[in-house]
Design a protein around this motif. Structure first.
Motif, PDB file in Angstrom:
ATOM      1  N   PHE A 273       0.789  -1.213   0.187  1.00  0.00           N
ATOM      2  CA  PHE A 273      -0.098  -0.015  -0.149  1.00  0.00           C
ATOM      3  C   PHE A 273       0.991   1.124   0.064  1.00  0.00           C
ATOM      4  O   PHE A 273       1.950   1.220   0.590  1.00  0.00           O
ATOM      5  CB  PHE A 273      -0.953  -0.009   1.085  1.00  0.00           C
ATOM      6  CG  PHE A 273      -2.183  -0.930   1.179  1.00  0.00           C
ATOM      7  CD1 PHE A 273      -3.382  -0.260   0.772  1.00  0.00           C
ATOM      8  CD2 PHE A 273      -2.154  -2.505   1.565  1.00  0.00           C
ATOM      9  CE1 PHE A 273      -4.437  -1.251   0.398  1.00  0.00           C
ATOM     10  CE2 PHE A 273      -3.267  -3.172   0.906  1.00  0.00           C
ATOM     11  CZ  PHE A 273      -4.445  -2.336   0.823  1.00  0.00           C
ATOM     12  N   LYS A 274       0.386   2.081  -0.715  1.00  0.00           N
ATOM     13  CA  LYS A 274       1.092   3.597  -0.848  1.00  0.00           C
ATOM     14  C   LYS A 274       0.789   4.447   0.049  1.00  0.00           C
ATOM     15  O   LYS A 274       1.508   5.652   0.255  1.00  0.00           O
ATOM     16  CB  LYS A 274       1.313   3.844  -2.289  1.00  0.00           C
ATOM     17  CG  LYS A 274       2.482   4.508  -2.749  1.00  0.00           C
ATOM     18  CD  LYS A 274       2.494   4.501  -4.218  1.00  0.00           C
ATOM     19  CE  LYS A 274       3.736   5.459  -4.837  1.00  0.00           C
ATOM     20  NZ  LYS A 274       3.560   5.507  -6.204  1.00  0.00           N
ATOM     21  N   PHE A 275      -0.511   4.820   0.166  1.00  0.00           N
ATOM     22  CA  PHE A 275      -1.188   6.112   0.818  1.00  0.00           C
ATOM     23  C   PHE A 275      -1.937   5.622   2.051  1.00  0.00           C
ATOM     24  O   PHE A 275      -2.607   4.524   2.050  1.00  0.00           O
ATOM     25  CB  PHE A 275      -2.038   6.675   0.030  1.00  0.00           C
ATOM     26  CG  PHE A 275      -1.253   6.904  -1.202  1.00  0.00           C
ATOM     27  CD1 PHE A 275      -0.337   7.966  -1.321  1.00  0.00           C
ATOM     28  CD2 PHE A 275      -1.382   6.499  -2.644  1.00  0.00           C
ATOM     29  CE1 PHE A 275       0.086   8.539  -2.561  1.00  0.00           C
ATOM     30  CE2 PHE A 275      -1.067   6.800  -3.804  1.00  0.00           C
ATOM     31  CZ  PHE A 275       0.119   7.885  -3.820  1.00  0.00           C
ATOM     32  N   CYS A 276      -1.883   6.360   2.870  1.00  0.00           N
ATOM     33  CA  CYS A 276      -2.598   6.398   4.537  1.00  0.00           C
ATOM     34  C   CYS A 276      -2.848   7.639   4.947  1.00  0.00           C
ATOM     35  O   CYS A 276      -2.071   8.389   4.830  1.00  0.00           O
ATOM     36  CB  CYS A 276      -2.075   5.520   5.677  1.00  0.00           C
ATOM     37  SG  CYS A 276      -2.621   5.358   6.980  1.00  0.00           S
ATOM     38  N   TRP A 277      -4.108   7.906   5.160  1.00  0.00           N
ATOM     39  CA  TRP A 277      -4.333   9.141   5.626  1.00  0.00           C
ATOM     40  C   TRP A 277      -5.767   9.377   6.420  1.00  0.00           C
ATOM     41  O   TRP A 277      -6.394   8.187   6.338  1.00  0.00           O
ATOM     42  CB  TRP A 277      -4.423  10.326   4.516  1.00  0.00           C
ATOM     43  CG  TRP A 277      -5.733   9.962   3.680  1.00  0.00           C
ATOM     44  CD1 TRP A 277      -7.062  10.700   3.922  1.00  0.00           C
ATOM     45  CD2 TRP A 277      -5.904   9.395   2.543  1.00  0.00           C
ATOM     46  NE1 TRP A 277      -7.899  10.455   2.897  1.00  0.00           N
ATOM     47  CE2 TRP A 277      -7.079   9.371   1.827  1.00  0.00           C
ATOM     48  CE3 TRP A 277      -5.420   8.288   1.894  1.00  0.00           C
ATOM     49  CZ2 TRP A 277      -7.724   8.791   0.787  1.00  0.00           C
ATOM     50  CZ3 TRP A 277      -5.685   7.716   0.734  1.00  0.00           C
ATOM     51  CH2 TRP A 277      -7.187   7.748   0.268  1.00  0.00           C
TER      52      TRP A 277
ATOM     53  N   VAL B 283      -9.959   6.653   8.718  1.00  0.00           N
ATOM     54  CA  VAL B 283      -8.798   6.194   8.227  1.00  0.00           C
ATOM     55  C   VAL B 283      -8.785   5.398   7.027  1.00  0.00           C
ATOM     56  O   VAL B 283      -9.777   4.637   6.638  1.00  0.00           O
ATOM     57  CB  VAL B 283      -8.009   5.233   9.108  1.00  0.00           C
ATOM     58  CG1 VAL B 283      -6.853   4.717   8.593  1.00  0.00           C
ATOM     59  CG2 VAL B 283      -8.029   5.739  10.748  1.00  0.00           C
ATOM     60  N   TYR B 284      -8.322   5.967   5.907  1.00  0.00           N
ATOM     61  CA  TYR B 284      -8.259   5.468   4.493  1.00  0.00           C
ATOM     62  C   TYR B 284      -6.815   5.083   4.235  1.00  0.00           C
ATOM     63  O   TYR B 284      -5.913   5.653   4.727  1.00  0.00           O
ATOM     64  CB  TYR B 284      -8.625   6.748   3.859  1.00  0.00           C
ATOM     65  CG  TYR B 284     -10.000   7.113   4.038  1.00  0.00           C
ATOM     66  CD1 TYR B 284     -11.240   6.734   3.568  1.00  0.00           C
ATOM     67  CD2 TYR B 284     -10.071   8.261   4.712  1.00  0.00           C
ATOM     68  CE1 TYR B 284     -12.349   7.242   3.800  1.00  0.00           C
ATOM     69  CE2 TYR B 284     -11.310   9.109   5.121  1.00  0.00           C
ATOM     70  CZ  TYR B 284     -12.231   8.340   4.644  1.00  0.00           C
ATOM     71  OH  TYR B 284     -13.639   8.980   4.822  1.00  0.00           O
ATOM     72  N   VAL B 285      -6.854   4.024   3.102  1.00  0.00           N
ATOM     73  CA  VAL B 285      -5.673   3.559   2.457  1.00  0.00           C
ATOM     74  C   VAL B 285      -6.026   3.467   0.938  1.00  0.00           C
ATOM     75  O   VAL B 285      -7.025   3.161   0.476  1.00  0.00           O
ATOM     76  CB  VAL B 285      -5.191   2.238   3.051  1.00  0.00           C
ATOM     77  CG1 VAL B 285      -4.521   2.395   4.531  1.00  0.00           C
ATOM     78  CG2 VAL B 285      -6.059   1.001   3.124  1.00  0.00           C
ATOM     79  N   ARG B 286      -4.793   3.427   0.564  1.00  0.00           N
ATOM     80  CA  ARG B 286      -4.831   3.202  -1.146  1.00  0.00           C
ATOM     81  C   ARG B 286      -3.500   2.490  -1.607  1.00  0.00           C
ATOM     82  O   ARG B 286      -2.574   2.872  -1.193  1.00  0.00           O
ATOM     83  CB  ARG B 286      -5.123   4.593  -1.541  1.00  0.00           C
ATOM     84  CG  ARG B 286      -5.278   4.564  -3.334  1.00  0.00           C
ATOM     85  CD  ARG B 286      -5.371   6.113  -3.840  1.00  0.00           C
ATOM     86  NE  ARG B 286      -6.578   6.283  -4.482  1.00  0.00           N
ATOM     87  CZ  ARG B 286      -6.967   7.249  -4.736  1.00  0.00           C
ATOM     88  NH1 ARG B 286      -6.131   8.251  -4.824  1.00  0.00           N
ATOM     89  NH2 ARG B 286      -8.024   7.402  -5.645  1.00  0.00           N
ATOM     90  N   ARG B 287      -3.708   1.544  -2.749  1.00  0.00           N
ATOM     91  CA  ARG B 287      -2.565   0.911  -3.042  1.00  0.00           C
ATOM     92  C   ARG B 287      -1.448   1.709  -3.874  1.00  0.00           C
ATOM     93  O   ARG B 287      -0.518   1.831  -3.588  1.00  0.00           O
ATOM     94  CB  ARG B 287      -3.002  -0.317  -3.962  1.00  0.00           C
ATOM     95  CG  ARG B 287      -3.246  -1.621  -3.154  1.00  0.00           C
ATOM     96  CD  ARG B 287      -3.454  -2.723  -3.969  1.00  0.00           C
ATOM     97  NE  ARG B 287      -4.364  -3.779  -3.242  1.00  0.00           N
ATOM     98  CZ  ARG B 287      -3.855  -4.563  -2.441  1.00  0.00           C
ATOM     99  NH1 ARG B 287      -2.809  -4.503  -1.982  1.00  0.00           N
ATOM    100  NH2 ARG B 287      -4.764  -5.405  -1.725  1.00  0.00           N
ATOM    101  N   ASP B 288      -2.281   2.362  -4.739  1.00  0.00           N
ATOM    102  CA  ASP B 288      -1.519   3.299  -5.604  1.00  0.00           C
ATOM    103  C   ASP B 288      -2.314   4.465  -6.177  1.00  0.00           C
ATOM    104  O   ASP B 288      -3.581   4.477  -5.687  1.00  0.00           O
ATOM    105  CB  ASP B 288      -0.514   2.685  -6.783  1.00  0.00           C
ATOM    106  CG  ASP B 288      -1.441   1.682  -7.372  1.00  0.00           C
ATOM    107  OD1 ASP B 288      -2.690   2.138  -8.019  1.00  0.00           O
ATOM    108  OD2 ASP B 288      -1.105   0.540  -7.779  1.00  0.00           O
ATOM    109  N   GLU B 289      -1.771   5.467  -7.044  1.00  0.00           N
ATOM    110  CA  GLU B 289      -2.746   6.289  -7.657  1.00  0.00           C
ATOM    111  C   GLU B 289      -3.857   5.897  -8.137  1.00  0.00           C
ATOM    112  O   GLU B 289      -4.778   6.688  -8.078  1.00  0.00           O
ATOM    113  CB  GLU B 289      -1.707   7.040  -8.531  1.00  0.00           C
ATOM    114  CG  GLU B 289      -0.784   8.201  -7.813  1.00  0.00           C
ATOM    115  CD  GLU B 289       0.779   7.358  -7.685  1.00  0.00           C
ATOM    116  OE1 GLU B 289       0.788   6.293  -7.940  1.00  0.00           O
ATOM    117  OE2 GLU B 289       1.481   8.171  -7.218  1.00  0.00           O
ATOM    118  N   GLY B 290      -4.042   4.954  -9.107  1.00  0.00           N
ATOM    119  CA  GLY B 290      -5.081   4.517  -9.662  1.00  0.00           C
ATOM    120  C   GLY B 290      -6.025   3.853  -8.865  1.00  0.00           C
ATOM    121  O   GLY B 290      -7.219   3.520  -9.348  1.00  0.00           O
ATOM    122  N   SER B 291      -5.933   3.038  -7.879  1.00  0.00           N
ATOM    123  CA  SER B 291      -6.631   2.249  -7.009  1.00  0.00           C
ATOM    124  C   SER B 291      -7.548   2.835  -6.303  1.00  0.00           C
ATOM    125  O   SER B 291      -7.591   3.964  -6.002  1.00  0.00           O
ATOM    126  CB  SER B 291      -5.877   1.331  -6.361  1.00  0.00           C
ATOM    127  OG  SER B 291      -5.324   1.940  -5.229  1.00  0.00           O
TER     128      SER B 291
END
Length: 169
Positions: free
Chosen positions: A133-137, A143-151
Motif C-alpha cells: 500500500f502506498k497511501f494512508c491518511w 482512516v483511509y488507505v490506497r494501494r497506488d494512484e489509480g486504485s
C-alpha cells in the motif's frame, strides 16, 4: 459520537514543553503556526486549548489539543500545514511555533482521533510500511488507505480488516 465531539479539534504533537506553560503560551504557538502556514486564525477562533496529560514522565512532550470554532477552520489549518511541509525543505519545527529552545524539533499537526481511530491509523501505517500500500491518511475521523494512484480508496473500519489486507497484499 466520539468522532462528532472531536470534529473541530486538531493535535499538535512533539512540541517541546516549557516550564510553567500557560494557556496563553499555547494560544501564541497556534497563532504563530497559523501565521507561518498562511491560515487566518485569531484568538477568538480557539474554543479551547490544552496539553494532554502524560503517564508519569512530566518532561514528555505530550500532544497539544486545539479545539477550533469550526470544521472549516480546522480543515484549512490542516491543509495549509500539509502544503507548508510539501513546499518547504525545512518542514514544520518548534521554531515555527515561536519556541527558541529545541527549535529544530519536528512538530506534527493532525486531526484529533478517537482511541479506536488512532489505533486503526497506527495499524494502517504499518500496512504501508510492510506491504504494497502506498497511501494512508485520515479525514473527518476516518482512516483511509490506497494501494497506488489509480486504485480505489479503502476505508478502514476495524482491526480485522487491516489484518485481512496484510494477508492479501
Amino acid at each position: 459520537m466520539q468522532r462528532a465531539i472531536r470534529k473541530t479539534s486538531i493535535e499538535i504533537k512533539n512540541v517541546p514543553k516549557k516550564n510553567h506553560e500557560t494557556k496563553e503560551d499555547l494560544v501564541n504557538m497556534v497563532l504563530c503556526l497559523s501565521k507561518i502556514t498562511n491560515t487566518k486564525i485569531q484568538t477568538s477562533d480557539i474554543k479551547d486549548i490544552f496539553r494532554t496529560q502524560g503517564k508519569k514522565d512530566i518532561t514528555k512532550n505530550t500532544p497539544i489539543v486545539v479545539e477550533l470554532g469550526s470544521t472549516l477552520t480546522k480543515t484549512d489549518l490542516l491543509k495549509n500545514c500539509k502544503s507548508f511541509n510539501i513546499k518547504n525543505k525545512d518542514k514544520l519545527q518548534a521554531k515555527h511555533l515561536g519556541l527558541t529552545s529545541s527549535e529544530n524539533t519536528p512538530i506534527y499537526v493532525s486531526e484529533q482521533l478517537t482511541a479506536k481511530g488512532a489505533r486503526l491509523h497506527f495499524l494502517a501505517r504499518d500496512l504501508i510500511k510492510s506491504k504494497s500500500f502506498k497511501f494512508c491518511w485520515t479525514s473527518y475521523g476516518r482512516v483511509y488507505v490506497r494501494r497506488d494512484e489509480g486504485s480505489p480508496v479503502i476505508t478502514i473500519k476495524n482491526e480485522a480488516q487491516v489484518h485481512h489486507l496484510m494477508q492479501g497484499a
